[in-house]
Design an enzyme around this catalytic site. Structure first.
Site, PDB file in Angstrom:
ATOM      1  N   LYS A  92       0.960  -1.189  -0.119  1.00 59.13           N
ATOM      2  CA  LYS A  92       0.087  -0.031   0.104  1.00 59.13           C
ATOM      3  C   LYS A  92       0.869   1.121  -0.069  1.00 59.13           C
ATOM      4  CE  LYS A  92      -3.880   2.184   0.152  1.00 59.13           C
ATOM      5  NZ  LYS A  92      -3.457   2.971  -0.999  1.00 59.13           N
ATOM      6  N   GLN A 113       7.155   4.105   3.964  1.00 58.24           N
ATOM      7  CA  GLN A 113       5.769   3.469   3.972  1.00 58.24           C
ATOM      8  C   GLN A 113       5.576   2.342   4.808  1.00 58.24           C
ATOM      9  OE1 GLN A 113       3.926   5.795   1.816  1.00 58.24           O
ATOM     10  NE2 GLN A 113       2.269   5.186   3.075  1.00 58.24           N
ATOM     11  N   LYS A 116       5.325   3.438   8.480  1.00 60.78           N
ATOM     12  CA  LYS A 116       4.023   4.240   8.631  1.00 60.78           C
ATOM     13  C   LYS A 116       2.783   3.567   8.551  1.00 60.78           C
ATOM     14  CE  LYS A 116       4.003   7.727   5.699  1.00 60.78           C
ATOM     15  NZ  LYS A 116       3.777   8.657   4.280  1.00 60.78           N
ATOM     16  N   LYS A 128       5.500   2.057  -2.902  1.00 57.28           N
ATOM     17  CA  LYS A 128       5.579   3.495  -3.557  1.00 57.28           C
ATOM     18  C   LYS A 128       5.721   3.314  -5.056  1.00 57.28           C
ATOM     19  CE  LYS A 128       4.702   7.808  -2.283  1.00 57.28           C
ATOM     20  NZ  LYS A 128       3.811   8.102  -1.115  1.00 57.28           N
ATOM     21  N   GLY A 167      -2.898   8.584  -4.424  1.00 62.53           N
ATOM     22  CA  GLY A 167      -1.965   9.654  -4.772  1.00 62.53           C
ATOM     23  C   GLY A 167      -0.881   9.881  -4.063  1.00 62.53           C
ATOM     24  N   ASP A 168       0.068  10.956  -4.540  1.00 63.60           N
ATOM     25  CA  ASP A 168       1.065  11.634  -3.983  1.00 63.60           C
ATOM     26  C   ASP A 168       1.250  12.781  -4.610  1.00 63.60           C
ATOM     27  OD1 ASP A 168       3.257  10.918  -1.548  1.00 63.60           O
ATOM     28  OD2 ASP A 168       4.446  11.889  -3.390  1.00 63.60           O
ATOM     29  N   THR A 212      -4.825  13.897   4.985  1.00 63.47           N
ATOM     30  CA  THR A 212      -3.159  14.154   5.386  1.00 63.47           C
ATOM     31  C   THR A 212      -3.036  15.280   6.101  1.00 63.47           C
ATOM     32  OG1 THR A 212      -2.725  12.763   3.487  1.00 63.47           O
ATOM     33  CG2 THR A 212      -0.979  13.765   4.540  1.00 63.47           C
ATOM     34  N   ASN A 244      -2.136  19.214  -1.964  1.00 69.93           N
ATOM     35  CA  ASN A 244      -3.254  18.542  -1.125  1.00 69.93           C
ATOM     36  C   ASN A 244      -3.039  18.511   0.361  1.00 69.93           C
ATOM     37  OD1 ASN A 244      -3.890  15.630   0.222  1.00 69.93           O
ATOM     38  ND2 ASN A 244      -5.470  16.380  -0.959  1.00 69.93           N
ATOM     39  N   SER A 381      -7.101   5.874   3.623  1.00 65.93           N
ATOM     40  CA  SER A 381      -6.724   4.898   2.508  1.00 65.93           C
ATOM     41  C   SER A 381      -7.436   3.615   3.090  1.00 65.93           C
ATOM     42  CB  SER A 381      -5.486   4.995   2.030  1.00 65.93           C
ATOM     43  OG  SER A 381      -5.353   6.027   0.935  1.00 65.93           O
TER      44      SER A 381
HETATM   45  P1  NDP Z   1       0.602  17.933  -4.270  1.00 57.97           P
HETATM   46  O1  NDP Z   1       1.075  17.499  -5.768  1.00 57.97           O
HETATM   47  O2  NDP Z   1      -0.622  18.182  -4.036  1.00 57.97           O
HETATM   48  O3  NDP Z   1       1.529  19.359  -3.948  1.00 57.97           O
HETATM   49  C1  NDP Z   1       3.022  19.443  -3.855  1.00 57.97           C
HETATM   50  C2  NDP Z   1       3.190  20.703  -3.289  1.00 57.97           C
HETATM   51  O4  NDP Z   1       4.694  20.539  -3.084  1.00 57.97           O
HETATM   52  C3  NDP Z   1       3.126  21.706  -4.503  1.00 57.97           C
HETATM   53  O5  NDP Z   1       3.049  23.040  -3.676  1.00 57.97           O
HETATM   54  C4  NDP Z   1       4.461  21.731  -5.095  1.00 57.97           C
HETATM   55  O6  NDP Z   1       4.709  23.085  -5.755  1.00 57.97           O
HETATM   56  C5  NDP Z   1       5.421  21.497  -3.874  1.00 57.97           C
HETATM   57  N1  NDP Z   1       6.743  20.866  -4.501  1.00 57.97           N
HETATM   58  C6  NDP Z   1       6.471  19.465  -5.166  1.00 57.97           C
HETATM   59  N2  NDP Z   1       7.965  19.095  -5.342  1.00 57.97           N
HETATM   60  C7  NDP Z   1       8.687  20.236  -5.055  1.00 57.97           C
HETATM   61  C8  NDP Z   1      10.158  20.589  -5.119  1.00 57.97           C
HETATM   62  N3  NDP Z   1      10.902  19.685  -5.632  1.00 57.97           N
HETATM   63  N4  NDP Z   1      10.425  21.687  -4.770  1.00 57.97           N
HETATM   64  C9  NDP Z   1       9.456  22.465  -4.064  1.00 57.97           C
HETATM   65  N5  NDP Z   1       8.345  22.259  -3.743  1.00 57.97           N
HETATM   66  C10 NDP Z   1       7.732  21.063  -4.225  1.00 57.97           C
HETATM   67  O7  NDP Z   1       1.285  16.732  -3.509  1.00 57.97           O
HETATM   68  P2  NDP Z   1       0.752  16.501  -1.682  1.00 57.97           P
HETATM   69  O8  NDP Z   1       0.456  17.778  -1.194  1.00 57.97           O
HETATM   70  O9  NDP Z   1      -0.036  15.344  -2.185  1.00 57.97           O
HETATM   71  O10 NDP Z   1       2.208  15.799  -1.217  1.00 57.97           O
HETATM   72  C11 NDP Z   1       3.093  16.701  -0.509  1.00 57.97           C
HETATM   73  C12 NDP Z   1       3.854  16.094   0.385  1.00 57.97           C
HETATM   74  O11 NDP Z   1       3.189  15.187   1.481  1.00 57.97           O
HETATM   75  C13 NDP Z   1       4.909  14.854  -0.194  1.00 57.97           C
HETATM   76  O12 NDP Z   1       6.131  14.850   0.174  1.00 57.97           O
HETATM   77  C14 NDP Z   1       4.017  13.621  -0.254  1.00 57.97           C
HETATM   78  O13 NDP Z   1       4.703  12.602  -0.368  1.00 57.97           O
HETATM   79  C15 NDP Z   1       3.627  13.912   1.180  1.00 57.97           C
HETATM   80  N6  NDP Z   1       2.328  13.008   1.578  1.00 57.97           N
HETATM   81  C16 NDP Z   1       1.293  13.159   0.706  1.00 57.97           C
HETATM   82  C17 NDP Z   1       0.164  12.334   1.038  1.00 57.97           C
HETATM   83  C18 NDP Z   1      -1.249  12.304   0.286  1.00 57.97           C
HETATM   84  O14 NDP Z   1      -2.065  11.907   0.626  1.00 57.97           O
HETATM   85  N7  NDP Z   1      -1.285  13.152  -0.690  1.00 57.97           N
HETATM   86  C19 NDP Z   1       0.075  11.342   2.206  1.00 57.97           C
HETATM   87  C20 NDP Z   1       1.406  11.701   3.111  1.00 57.97           C
HETATM   88  C21 NDP Z   1       2.367  12.404   2.736  1.00 57.97           C
HETATM   89  P3  NDP Z   1       4.663  23.159  -7.325  1.00 57.97           P
HETATM   90  O15 NDP Z   1       3.385  23.070  -7.412  1.00 57.97           O
HETATM   91  O16 NDP Z   1       5.501  24.259  -7.846  1.00 57.97           O
HETATM   92  O17 NDP Z   1       5.455  21.897  -7.960  1.00 57.97           O
HETATM   93  O1  2IT Z   2       3.130   8.932   1.581  1.00 55.16           O
HETATM   94  C1  2IT Z   2       1.822   8.528   1.713  1.00 55.16           C
HETATM   95  O2  2IT Z   2       1.364   8.095   2.738  1.00 55.16           O
HETATM   96  C2  2IT Z   2       0.648   8.508   0.500  1.00 55.16           C
HETATM   97  N1  2IT Z   2       1.282   9.508  -0.344  1.00 55.16           N
HETATM   98  C3  2IT Z   2      -0.512   8.210   0.894  1.00 55.16           C
HETATM   99  C4  2IT Z   2      -0.546   6.637   0.567  1.00 55.16           C
HETATM  100  C5  2IT Z   2      -1.850   5.954   0.362  1.00 55.16           C
HETATM  101  O3  2IT Z   2      -1.779   4.840  -0.022  1.00 55.16           O
HETATM  102  O4  2IT Z   2      -2.830   6.567   0.852  1.00 55.16           O
END
Ligand code: NDP
Ligand code: 2IT
Length: 449
Positions: A92, A113, A116, A128, A167-168, A212, A244, A381
């Site tokens: 997952k 993961q 976590k 992943k 997603g991520d 998240t 997100n 999830s």
């Molecule tokens: P999104 O794609 O929705 O947003 C990512 C954000 O981070 C954007 O604002 C983006 O800016 C910025 N970003 C991405 N890459 C870079 C970079 N190399 N340098 C600077 N800024 C960057 O992703 P999420 O919000 O889903 O994910 C954000 C973080 O949270 C990640 O580390 C992800 O692994 C983690 N995460 C996400 C989960 C989920 O359920 N979605 C669960 C747990 C953890 P820009 O638009 O300019 O690229």
């Molecule tokens: O980093 C993370 O925990 C996620 N992107 C969510 C993974 C999931 O299966 O919901």
């Protein structure tokens, strides 16, 4: 240098085998440093080869993803799925679409993961995947064709009892919809539980979108309450990113009484001393996938500055990095501490470098590591999978209550483990140990090594 000769040997083996995978080495070393505190009490780890098994993925899938752009030109990206551990449940973990995606990034994410998912208390293994595809600037139809090509290969490797992606970065509701549609088309079967983060009208769960960011704030709230008799009430909060996780962390922090004053994207950051107007951010980001700089044009009194790391010069009581890995180094951490921060909680995966974590901990700042703090996404999830199996949906309040309970439990499990390891309040050690013990016990019980 690790104290245990066995762990040092495992770590050297990881580096020798894949010398270029720096992010993966970083994630492994942090966990081995925690295990160094307990390895003497567990001779079976070395006898049964548990740690060297644990740091090697069960399976790594790598494939080409050809797709046509709107002009009919062919592009070829690379797709991956790292199926790291299925000890406690089906693989997952999310899918990341970003040009920086490579094996090192996905192995670090898959490795984190495992622990976590173990911390959530739900039966999920660790994985992943993703691609170096960049959804930025692509039309909906280009993203759709890319997702269809990606799933045309991936479908044979996943399933509700096998591997359940979500997603991520770069993968949200739009991409999950296209991926699910293609899975259904090629398999001829409506297996809702094969992906999570689905639309609400085809098996998605309420609260998964918010989970998240909300979960991050629930865990931070519990940490503040138990370790400092504090809360979000009246606190200034800085959140990096504007995707997100950042958006829904902003929403919950404000609901809990905090004032979020800054957000960023990879180009720069906005500062709004009177408190971010989240409706404007949602309109920019969720409405038309715009850039965060538009906020300053629309909200008087706010400013936009180029360069995303500058956000950490803004003084705050609570810092929630929610963008990407390795954003905060030792020198940025010193600035954050000098400006009087009380708590740091990682919404992104591994946003703080090891030296930054040391700076926070030595300064007595509360620090919640990603595998505990951002587990609310994957936990919800897991709740989506439960609802899919039941063919039933819980209300928003029901899912939100379960999410909050899970986050509160994760904090206490990590905190208690830190006490048992003789480092009370070190939640990095606590989360690593609490997550690992369950996985290692299962590996032994199932004779997997
Ligand atoms: P999104 O794609 O929705 O947003 C990512 C954000 O981070 C954007 O604002 C983006 O800016 C910025 N970003 C991405 N890459 C870079 C970079 N190399 N340098 C600077 N800024 C960057 O992703 P999420 O919000 O889903 O994910 C954000 C973080 O949270 C990640 O580390 C992800 O692994 C983690 N995460 C996400 C989960 C989920 O359920 N979605 C669960 C747990 C953890 P820009 O638009 O300019 O690229
Ligand atoms: O980093 C993370 O925990 C996620 N992107 C969510 C993974 C999931 O299966 O919901």
């Amino acid at each position: 240098m690790l104290k245990s000769e066995y762990l040092q040997r495992v770590y050297t083996g990881v580096i020798t085998r894949d010398p270029d995978q720096r992010e993966f080495h970083q994630a492994v070393l942090e966990v081995l440093e925690s295990l160094d505190l307990i390895v003497d009490q567990h001779p079976e780890y070395e006898e049964r080869g548990i740690i060297e098994t644990f740091v090697e993925p069960e399976r790594m899938i790598c494939f080409r993803v050809p797709w046509d752009d709107d002009q009919g030109r062919v592009h070829v990206n690379r797709g991956y799925r790292i199926q790291f551990s299925s000890a406690i449940g089906p693989y997952k973990g999310g899918l990341r679409f970003h040009p920086t995606v490579n094996l090192s990034i996905l192995k670090f994410l898959g490795f984190e993961q495992i622990l976590k998912n173990s911390l959530t208390g739900l039966p999920m293994g660790g994985a992943k995947g993703g691609s170096d595809f960049d959804p930025k600037g692509k039309s909906d139809t280009e993203v759709m064709r890319f997702c269809q090509s990606f799933m045309t290969e991936l479908n044979r490797h996943i399933g509700q009892f096998v591997d359940v992606p979500a997603g991520d970065i770069g993968v949200g509701a739009r991409e999950i919809g296209y991926l699910f549609g293609q899975y259904r088309r090629v398999r001829g079967s409506y297996d809702a539980g094969v992906l999570t983060g689905k639309g609400l009208s085809f098996g998605g769960s309420l609260v998964r979108t918010e989970a998240t960011g909300y979960g991050l704030c629930y865990l931070t709230e519990e940490m503040l309450k138990c370790m400092k008799k504090e809360s979000f009430e009246g606190k200034t909060v800085v959140i990096s990113g504007s995707g997100n996780v950042a958006i829904f962390a902003t929403e919950k922090a404000a609901q809990l009484g905090g004032k979020v004053v800054a957000l960023s994207d990879s180009n720069g950051y906005i500062h709004d001393p009177s408190g971010i107007d989240l409706d404007v951010v949602k309109d920019i980001k969720l409405g038309h996938r715009g850039r965060i700089r538009e906020y300053a044009d629309r909200v008087p009194g706010s400013t936009y500055t180029e360069g995303f790391r500058g956000i950490w010069n803004i003084p705050c009581d609570i810092a929630l990095p929610c963008a990407t890995q390795n954003e905060i180094d030792g020198s940025i951490a010193k600035t954050i501490v000098k400006n009087g921060v009380m708590a740091v909680a990682e919404g992104a995966n591994m946003p703080c470098l090891p030296e930054a974590i040391r700076v926070f901990q030595e300064a007595g700042v509360l620090f919640a590591p990603a595998k505990a703090a951002n587990a609310g996404g994957v936990a919800t999830s897991g709740l989506e999978m439960s609802q899919n199996s039941m063919r039933y949906s819980w209300s928003f309040e029901e899912v939100d209550r379960r999410l909050r309970d899970i986050m509160v439990n994760i904090f206490h499990n990590a905190y208690n483990a830190s006490q048992e390891c003789g480092v009370p309040g070190d939640l990095v050690v606590g989360a690593n140990i609490a997550g690992f013990l369950k996985v290692s016990q299962v590996m032994v019980a199932q004779g997997l090594i």
